[in-house]
Design an enzyme around this catalytic site. Structure first.
Site, PDB file in Angstrom:
ATOM      1  N   GLY A 212      30.503  28.368  51.703  1.00  0.00           N
ATOM      2  CA  GLY A 212      29.667  27.748  52.726  1.00  0.00           C
ATOM      3  C   GLY A 212      29.951  28.187  54.141  1.00  0.00           C
ATOM      4  N   GLU A 432      44.241  -1.341  53.898  1.00  0.00           N
ATOM      5  CA  GLU A 432      43.678  -0.434  54.904  1.00  0.00           C
ATOM      6  C   GLU A 432      44.278  -0.703  56.280  1.00  0.00           C
ATOM      7  OE1 GLU A 432      42.171   2.142  54.113  1.00  0.00           O
ATOM      8  OE2 GLU A 432      41.882   1.538  52.021  1.00  0.00           O
TER       9      GLU A 432
HETATM   10  P1  ADP Z   1      28.693  31.415  51.606  1.00  0.00           P
HETATM   11  O1  ADP Z   1      27.926  32.558  51.075  1.00  0.00           O
HETATM   12  O2  ADP Z   1      29.816  31.797  52.508  1.00  0.00           O
HETATM   13  O3  ADP Z   1      29.154  30.453  50.559  1.00  0.00           O
HETATM   14  P2  ADP Z   1      26.207  30.821  52.808  1.00  0.00           P
HETATM   15  O4  ADP Z   1      26.006  32.042  53.595  1.00  0.00           O
HETATM   16  O5  ADP Z   1      25.462  30.734  51.538  1.00  0.00           O
HETATM   17  O6  ADP Z   1      27.732  30.556  52.543  1.00  0.00           O
HETATM   18  O7  ADP Z   1      25.894  29.580  53.739  1.00  0.00           O
HETATM   19  C1  ADP Z   1      25.119  28.498  53.310  1.00  0.00           C
HETATM   20  C2  ADP Z   1      24.294  27.967  54.439  1.00  0.00           C
HETATM   21  O8  ADP Z   1      25.111  27.352  55.421  1.00  0.00           O
HETATM   22  C3  ADP Z   1      23.549  29.044  55.177  1.00  0.00           C
HETATM   23  O9  ADP Z   1      22.317  29.274  54.588  1.00  0.00           O
HETATM   24  C4  ADP Z   1      23.414  28.476  56.569  1.00  0.00           C
HETATM   25  O10 ADP Z   1      22.274  27.705  56.674  1.00  0.00           O
HETATM   26  C5  ADP Z   1      24.633  27.603  56.718  1.00  0.00           C
HETATM   27  N1  ADP Z   1      25.673  28.309  57.474  1.00  0.00           N
HETATM   28  C6  ADP Z   1      26.892  28.640  57.026  1.00  0.00           C
HETATM   29  N2  ADP Z   1      27.618  29.243  57.986  1.00  0.00           N
HETATM   30  C7  ADP Z   1      26.830  29.313  59.072  1.00  0.00           C
HETATM   31  C8  ADP Z   1      27.005  29.838  60.392  1.00  0.00           C
HETATM   32  N3  ADP Z   1      28.147  30.425  60.779  1.00  0.00           N
HETATM   33  N4  ADP Z   1      25.975  29.735  61.237  1.00  0.00           N
HETATM   34  C9  ADP Z   1      24.822  29.149  60.863  1.00  0.00           C
HETATM   35  N5  ADP Z   1      24.596  28.646  59.648  1.00  0.00           N
HETATM   36  C10 ADP Z   1      25.584  28.704  58.745  1.00  0.00           C
HETATM   37 ZN    ZN Z   2      45.242   3.758  50.781  1.00  0.00          ZN
END
Ligand code: ADP
Ligand code: ZN
Ligand code: MG
Length: 620
Positions: A212, A432
């Site tokens: 992500g 908590e």
């Molecule tokens: P990975 O391939 O590293 O697992 P992705 O490229 O599939 O991650 O990212 C998933 C989504 O998260 C992207 O489509 C985008 O919308 C969002 N995202 C992740 N990193 C960024 C970033 N640096 N800037 C903008 N959007 C991002």
């Molecule tokens: Zn606890």
């Protein structure tokens, strides 16, 4: 989850389903339509109507007699002119003479379904089978076009130049990665330039980073910036049930890319095929190894004039086959890390572009409150918040929506149906409050953000802490305070109720794990000062499972356990001390929790400083 499932149901709605549906409707209609207008009457009624000269026309097919009446009659409360009846099985010799005598027009048909039905019933099974086979082939090809028999085709999605609209600007942060990738872009824009000066063509790039973080996004942006063809495929797409298909796909993928040069091949999630060879338990995975071997030989097989850049992405570089990362193959590793605070602000801004935010949303603050969130997490957060706003028919997203969305992501959904007894609720409140008071008082602990005793899917209550700034290195003082905060829950239970509950199970597991790391990896125990008895902690790949090798003796193992115990005990004592000395604050916080279910960090600090009374009624 629910929503996704529905979507995929619709996605799978193919031509085949359409045919089936059509068939069903037709069958139902053909049964219904005559039934609506036609009444079934008894044979005696039929004979009586003939006698009374009320029958206009007859249609006899086999033993079935359909007819039309001159004037409508009533039978069983229905009024009709069309009827159907059946000739008795023993036959009726008097019927034909009677019909002749009355001069009724009689049509006869052989006892067979009409031609139309005959055709449908005989061809439908064939049609269904053909449809099934067809859809199977389509699935093999990833739903894309291609011929019916193209199992070995590359499956890569091709994005042509011009159509590719992701650019570097769509990726926030990741400046280092972008800088390195800029080199690829420059090369692809003008391949001759680098070669003229004798420079090395950047061929194999590997984007490495947690899930992500925008690796896939970056790869697309490179294609977008350079304006070249982009062949994208995911590692698992190579895998098919037939041996040899993966290798064939690799071959045709590289062929296509070479024909479309200058171009980029992007193999996402390469760990699916790039796992270390020969490490599988119970014999290697033949198909995967063949695919990998083919990939390796394709990587070596480039002629120097072929302008194809191969990029790949993974979040598990540690399990890749060393042959993949050897010089000349994917030798350039580009790290894509989790975003820093500043990057998070930028990412949030990008994903706010198509959303309306209320004035009380402060993206900078939000970025500070979301440590450890990846780009994808942030995007998800904003989407959830927008959904919450939409549910209340609001056009603008408020800060409260975002807070709720974050709690939902971090802590799970609220459990409305769960009924705790008042006594249990008091237990949870003390638990908590114990965490929170210790967290608020210890100097090196992360600031307390919120305490809540609203039951959620993952816990009965929670104390949220967010670091004031991002930490990459943890010192011993910080870790010890963190451990004490983890112990705070259990300590409060013991202090007040003189008993312990299962509610602390999770805390203890985490604390133990952290204490073990302190001893094994970070050399923070007195017994193993400046030493990491855990060794390199080298991972052994066992099929998909990972195990850690152990490089110490039984005696050392016992000593390690003792060291862990000592650390945990220290943390426990520290928490207990803090709570005993601040029992008044603990009681006050518990009361506030029982009254309001949720208490903010500011209020917690007010209580421990003895400035309570600052808790006003919850506005909501
Ligand atoms: P990975 O391939 O590293 O697992 P992705 O490229 O599939 O991650 O990212 C998933 C989504 O998260 C992207 O489509 C985008 O919308 C969002 N995202 C992740 N990193 C960024 C970033 N640096 N800037 C903008 N959007 C991002
Ligand atoms: Zn606890
Ligand atoms: Mg990805």
């Amino acid at each position: 989850m629910q929503k996704q499932q529905q979507e995929s149901v619709f996605k799978n709605f193919t031509f085949l389903h359409f045919l089936l549906l059509l068939f069903l409707i037709m069958v139902i209609l053909s049964f219904l339509s005559p039934m609506l207008q036609t009444a079934q009457i008894s044979y005696s009624t039929f004979l009586r109507e003939i006698q009374e000269d009320n029958v206009k026309e007859l249609n006899i097919r086999g033993d079935r007699i359909e007819g039309v009446l001159e004037t409508e009659i009533e039978d069983n409360g229905r009024v009709f002119t069309q009827f159907v009846t059946f000739v008795p099985a023993m036959g009726d010799e008097d019927l034909m003479p009677l019909l002749k005598e009355k001069g009724i027009e009689v049509h006869t048909q052989p006892e067979r379904s009409p031609f139309f039905w005959y055709l449908i019933l005989s061809t439908l099974p064939l049609l269904l089978i053909a449809g099934l086979i067809f859809s199977q082939y389509r699935r093999m090809q990833g739903g894309g076009g291609g011929g019916m028999f193209g199992i070995g085709k590359s499956q890569a999605k091709k994005y042509d130049r011009g159509k590719q609209r992701t650019i570097f600007e769509d990726v926030a942060g990741a400046e280092d990665a972008k800088e390195e990738l800029m080199e690829v872009v420059d090369y692809l824009k003008d391949p001759g330039k680098i070669r003229d000066v004798g420079g090395k063509v950047p061929r194999g790039m590997m984007l490495v980073g947690p899930p992500g973080t925008g690796k896939t996004l970056l790869a697309r942006a490179v294609a977008g910036e350079a304006g070249v063809s982009f062949f994208s495929i995911t590692g698992s797409d190579f895998m098919e049930m037939f041996v040899g298909v993966g290798a064939k796909r690799v071959r045709s993928l590289f062929q296509e890319a070479k024909q479309g040069a200058p171009s980029i091949i992007f193999i996402d999630e390469i760990d699916a095929i790039g796992r270390r060879r020969g490490a599988g338990v119970g014999g290697g995975h033949d198909e995967r190894e063949q695919t990998l071997n083919q990939l390796l030989s394709e990587l070596d097989g480039f002629e120097s004039h072929e302008d194809v850049v191969v990029m790949t992405a993974t979040n598990r570089p540690d399990i890749l086959d060393p042959a993949l990362t050897r010089p000349g193959r994917f030798d350039r590793r580009i790290m894509v890390d989790l975003p820093t605070v500043k990057d998070r602000v930028k990412i949030l801004k990008i994903h706010c572009r198509n959303k309306q935010l209320d004035s009380d949303v402060d993206l900078e603050l939000l970025a500070r409150e979301t440590p450890g969130f990846s780009g994808a997490d942030l995007e998800n957060l904003l989407n959830e918040a927008a959904l919450l706003a939409a549910r209340e028919q609001r056009r603008k997203v408020r800060r409260q929506d975002i807070e709720l969305a974050r709690d939902k992501i971090l802590l799970g959904l609220k459990r409305h149906g769960l009924a705790l007894t008042p006594e249990e609720k008091r237990m949870v409140a003390y638990h908590e409050a114990g965490h929170a008071v210790v967290g608020a008082l210890l100097p090196n602990a992360d600031p307390v953000y919120k305490v809540s005793i609203i039951p959620r899917s993952q816990s009965m209550g929670v104390t949220q802490q967010f670091p004031d700034k991002e930490k990459y290195i943890y010192n011993r003082e910080y870790l010890m305070d963190k451990l004490a905060v983890m112990m705070g829950g259990r300590c409060a239970e013991l202090l007040i109720f003189s008993t312990v509950t299962s509610g602390a199970g999770n805390d203890l597991q985490h604390a133990t794990k952290m204490a073990r790391s302190m001893v094994l990896e970070w050399g923070m125990s007195d017994e193993f000062e400046h030493m990491a008895p855990g060794g390199s902690g080298q991972e052994i790949v066992l099929g998909q499972e990972l195990g850690k090798s152990r490089e110490y003796s039984e005696l050392t193992a016992r000593k390690i356990d003792q060291a862990v115990e000592t650390i945990l005990k220290k943390a426990y004592e520290r928490a207990m001390e803090t709570l005993t000395e601040n029992r008044k604050a603990l009681e006050e916080l518990v009361q506030a929790l029982l009254d309001h279910d949720e208490v903010s960090g500011d209020q917690v600090y007010a209580i421990v400083r003895g400035e309570a009374g600052g808790i006003k009624d919850d506005p909501s």
